[in-house]
Each structure stands twice: as C-alpha cells, then as structure tokens.
Design an enzyme around this catalytic site. Sequence first.
Site, PDB file in Angstrom:
ATOM      1  N   PHE A 137      43.249  19.626  37.347  1.00 31.75           N
ATOM      2  CA  PHE A 137      43.792  20.964  37.099  1.00 31.75           C
ATOM      3  C   PHE A 137      43.691  21.760  38.395  1.00 31.75           C
ATOM      4  O   PHE A 137      42.598  22.020  38.889  1.00 31.75           O
ATOM      5  CB  PHE A 137      43.074  21.717  35.974  1.00 31.75           C
ATOM      6  CG  PHE A 137      43.818  22.967  35.617  1.00 31.75           C
ATOM      7  CD1 PHE A 137      44.737  22.993  34.583  1.00 31.75           C
ATOM      8  CD2 PHE A 137      43.661  24.129  36.374  1.00 31.75           C
ATOM      9  CE1 PHE A 137      45.470  24.140  34.289  1.00 31.75           C
ATOM     10  CE2 PHE A 137      44.396  25.285  36.084  1.00 31.75           C
ATOM     11  CZ  PHE A 137      45.296  25.282  35.037  1.00 31.75           C
ATOM     12  N   ASP A 222      39.121  21.074  46.098  1.00 33.96           N
ATOM     13  CA  ASP A 222      39.394  22.270  45.290  1.00 33.96           C
ATOM     14  C   ASP A 222      38.094  22.659  44.594  1.00 33.96           C
ATOM     15  O   ASP A 222      37.732  22.078  43.571  1.00 33.96           O
ATOM     16  CB  ASP A 222      40.510  21.985  44.280  1.00 33.96           C
ATOM     17  CG  ASP A 222      40.791  23.189  43.370  1.00 33.96           C
ATOM     18  OD1 ASP A 222      39.984  24.151  43.372  1.00 33.96           O
ATOM     19  OD2 ASP A 222      41.812  23.165  42.654  1.00 33.96           O
ATOM     20  N   LYS A 251      38.456  32.235  42.200  1.00 35.90           N
ATOM     21  CA  LYS A 251      37.647  32.703  41.057  1.00 35.90           C
ATOM     22  C   LYS A 251      36.487  33.600  41.478  1.00 35.90           C
ATOM     23  O   LYS A 251      36.688  34.770  41.763  1.00 35.90           O
ATOM     24  CB  LYS A 251      37.151  31.504  40.233  1.00 35.90           C
ATOM     25  CG  LYS A 251      38.266  30.798  39.464  1.00 35.90           C
ATOM     26  CD  LYS A 251      37.694  29.855  38.429  1.00 35.90           C
ATOM     27  CE  LYS A 251      38.732  28.965  37.784  1.00 35.90           C
ATOM     28  NZ  LYS A 251      39.442  29.580  36.679  1.00 35.90           N
TER      29      LYS A 251
HETATM   30  N1  PXG Z   1      41.852  24.912  40.673  1.00 39.15           N
HETATM   31  C1  PXG Z   1      40.930  24.763  39.709  1.00 39.15           C
HETATM   32  C2  PXG Z   1      39.898  23.693  39.860  1.00 39.15           C
HETATM   33  C3  PXG Z   1      40.942  25.621  38.602  1.00 39.15           C
HETATM   34  O1  PXG Z   1      40.030  25.461  37.638  1.00 39.15           O
HETATM   35  C4  PXG Z   1      42.878  26.740  39.550  1.00 39.15           C
HETATM   36  C5  PXG Z   1      42.805  25.856  40.607  1.00 39.15           C
HETATM   37  C6  PXG Z   1      43.932  27.799  39.554  1.00 39.15           C
HETATM   38  O2  PXG Z   1      43.387  29.076  39.707  1.00 39.15           O
HETATM   39  P1  PXG Z   1      44.174  30.388  39.206  1.00 39.15           P
HETATM   40  O3  PXG Z   1      43.402  31.522  39.802  1.00 39.15           O
HETATM   41  O4  PXG Z   1      45.564  30.297  39.743  1.00 39.15           O
HETATM   42  O5  PXG Z   1      44.125  30.375  37.707  1.00 39.15           O
HETATM   43  C7  PXG Z   1      41.944  26.619  38.505  1.00 39.15           C
HETATM   44  C8  PXG Z   1      42.070  27.551  37.332  1.00 39.15           C
HETATM   45  C9  PXG Z   1      44.673  28.584  32.873  1.00 39.15           C
HETATM   46  C10 PXG Z   1      43.235  28.390  33.278  1.00 39.15           C
HETATM   47  O6  PXG Z   1      44.954  28.550  31.657  1.00 39.15           O
HETATM   48  C11 PXG Z   1      42.930  28.032  34.570  1.00 39.15           C
HETATM   49  C12 PXG Z   1      41.618  27.774  34.931  1.00 39.15           C
HETATM   50  C13 PXG Z   1      40.624  27.909  33.979  1.00 39.15           C
HETATM   51  C14 PXG Z   1      40.944  28.291  32.700  1.00 39.15           C
HETATM   52  C15 PXG Z   1      42.245  28.538  32.323  1.00 39.15           C
HETATM   53  O7  PXG Z   1      45.516  28.705  33.750  1.00 39.15           O
HETATM   54  N2  PXG Z   1      41.265  27.327  36.183  1.00 39.15           N
END
Ligand code: PXG
Length: 395
Positions: A137, A222, A251
């Site tokens: 992810f 990441d 984050k």
């Molecule tokens: N890399 C990792 C490892 C993540 O967990 C992202 C990139 C993307 O970050 P942004 O700030 O663009 O969301 C994440 C995001 C969702 C969601 O539904 C995303 C995350 C956690 C929970 C829900 O988009 N992690």
Amino acid sequence: MDDVQLVERYSAHNYHPLPVVVARAEGVWVHDVQDRAYMDLLSGYSALNFGHGNPRLLAAARAQLERVTLTSRAFYNDQLGPFCKALTELTGLEAVLPMNTGAEAVETAVKLSRRWAYDVKGVAPDKAKIIVCANNFHGRTTTIVSFSTDPSARGGFGPFTPGFEVVPYGDVEALRAAIDDDTAAFLVEPVQGEAGVVVPPAGYLKAARELCRERNVLFVADEIQSGLGRTGRTLAIEHDGITPDVLILGKALGGGITPLSAVVANWEIMKVIRPGEHGSTFGGNPLACAVGREVLAILAEGEVQARAASMGTRFLDTLRSANLGKVKEIRGIGLWAGIELLPGGPSSREVCEAMLAEGLLVKDTHETTVRLSPPLVITDEELDWALERAVKVLS
Ligand code: PXG
C-alpha cells in the site's frame, strides 16, 4: 438528521467507518458529539504518533500561525531550511524534498527513481522499471494504484501506468530474479501496514538492500506508516541496520496537525531533479515545516522511540501470552499489532464493533485482521486499561 447521517448523506469519504463522530480529542482519548470518550488505538494510522493535541506541537503551530502560514513558492521561508537540516540529521541522508501527502511523496520517489535511471544508470528512454511487493500500500493516485495488487484499490481505475513489476513480499530470490538492466528501484514498506502489519522474515530487508547495491538499483523505503517511532526506532529499517537510498516519510511528520511528507536522499540522487521540474503549492510551507521541526525535535530526544520499544514489548507479550480464543496469530513490532482472527469466528468488523462497545477505537483491515496502533505517548495505566478490554473482546 443526526451527526452520523449528516456525514453519510453529504460526504464521499468512503472508508466504511465505525459510527463514531469525533468532536474533540486529547492525548490518547477522543470524544464523540455526545461527549462519550473512547481510547484511540488507531492514531490516524500512525499520523498521530505523538497523541492528539500534543502541547509541544500545538505550541509550535500556534506560534507559526501568528507569523506566516504560506508563502508563494517563488520565495523561501525561514522554517524550510531548519526543517530540512533537522530531517537530514535524523536520517543521516543529505537532502529533503518536501511534499504534503504520502501519495505525493511516493509519486515523487517514483519520478526521482526513473530520472536517476536515465541520467545516472543509463537506462534507455521510457524503459525504467520499478519493482514493488505484492499486497503493498503506497497511496491512491492513478500511478500508485497501477502497481497495487488489491482489487478494491485499483478495480475500475485503469488504464494504468506501466513500468512496474510485482514480486512476493519477503522473498529475496524473487527480487533477484526480477532485477534486470532496466531496473531503477525496489520500492518497499519495511513493515506492510495496510496489509495488516506484516513484518518480513528476519534478514530479508538486509539481503534486499545488499542485492540493490550489487545490481545498481535504488532501495526505496516507504516509511510513511512504519517510520517516526512506531516500531520502537526512528525508522523501521534501523532494526535491520540498513540505510535506504531513498526514504519516504509522511503521516506523523506533520504531527497530526498538517499534511507534511518528504522524500529524503543523498545529493548524488536528489540532484537529478532540477529546479522547476517538480514541486507543489503547499510543499515546504512554513506552518507545516514549523510543526515538522518540533516533531523532529521530539524524535531527536529519543524518548518516544524508547517508550514505543519498551511498551511495545509489553503490549505484544501480553496479547501473545493471553489465551485469546478468537485469535489465530498476533503480528507486530513496537506499538503496532496486527491481530489475525481465526476463521469461522466473528469477522474483524464485528470485533471492532465489540471493541467500540468497550470504549476502544480500532479498525479492521481486510476480512480477518484487526490493527492496533496506539499513540506512542500512551501511559502504562492507559495501556493496561486498553489491554484488559482488548483481551476480554478477543478471548
Ligand atoms: N505509504 C504507506 C505505507 C501508507 O500507509 C501511504 C503511503 C499514502 O499516504 P497518504 O497520506 O497519501 O494517505 C500510506 C497511507 C486510505 C488509507 O484509505 C491510507 C493509509 C492508511 C489508512 C487508510 O487511503 N496509509
């Protein structure tokens, strides 16, 4: 219309959330619109590592709000340089490219890796390949979902961006087989968060790092979710004693106050993106950088990481040694757990609802996993309170 109905009628914020409408929060506690208190065991998916309303971060934000919040990108601001310097000191890398969301930072790392492949490695135009892992992810943009293996993240959003190859996570031989002369980078989560807190086999990251060095491939970590204290170290890769070529943070970097992400690398790599070739209106804005500076100051003291390590051991030991009848496996590292439920029992959603009734806010991921990631500022008493209730629900 009540508050839940109001959100569901007008918001496309599409997350199947639990029916809690948060009105205020402090430390590890959130209060709903009826002022019921819940303990937040999700902490904004690790964006709130320092707790809600952290007094130091609020003070930094308030002070900056009074001075200047945004400048045109045509000018520097006095928070950007010190923020970038502090981030290089914390990570041991030389240069910072600030962005806003995690997905933007991942996109930036993809562009940086491709440009490096053409300018430095000598890959033929438009041939650069980036290797990623199954069940990754990395965000929600069109390019990022192009290399997702999750049908719910990518289904119906094609056509997709080419140039990516997926290998199984934790399998260094599969990575070795996938690397060819056109390979620019290996993009990996040191612990897979959204996949359900999947910690790779011991030695995997170190072997992958070595392999990338041998084959002239960028190792891109990441750490948007795993970084900044969550695992008991500043970065999860520190457990393996390695450094990446390119590090992606987000984050918690914005302290739960403002979006703030960053790509960090040595100049040798970073220099391939020249002025004017990449950027963002809000990237590196003074408010975000002021909060980020205080986040980095907290991390430089090391106390949060030490607490995450020691409390994390107690947290995972307690869960693993309890006789949990509904649980198949507990994965985790630091203050971060993925609880895999036994098939045939309650679903992860049902477990989350039962936890909610006990005053614990958690979230399911996939059908069978419940994830816990409390704010790293949780006290011993608060952790005991949470563990007692979690054990009750899972028994
Ligand atoms: N890399 C990792 C490892 C993540 O967990 C992202 C990139 C993307 O970050 P942004 O700030 O663009 O969301 C994440 C995001 C969702 C969601 O539904 C995303 C995350 C956690 C929970 C829900 O988009 N992690």
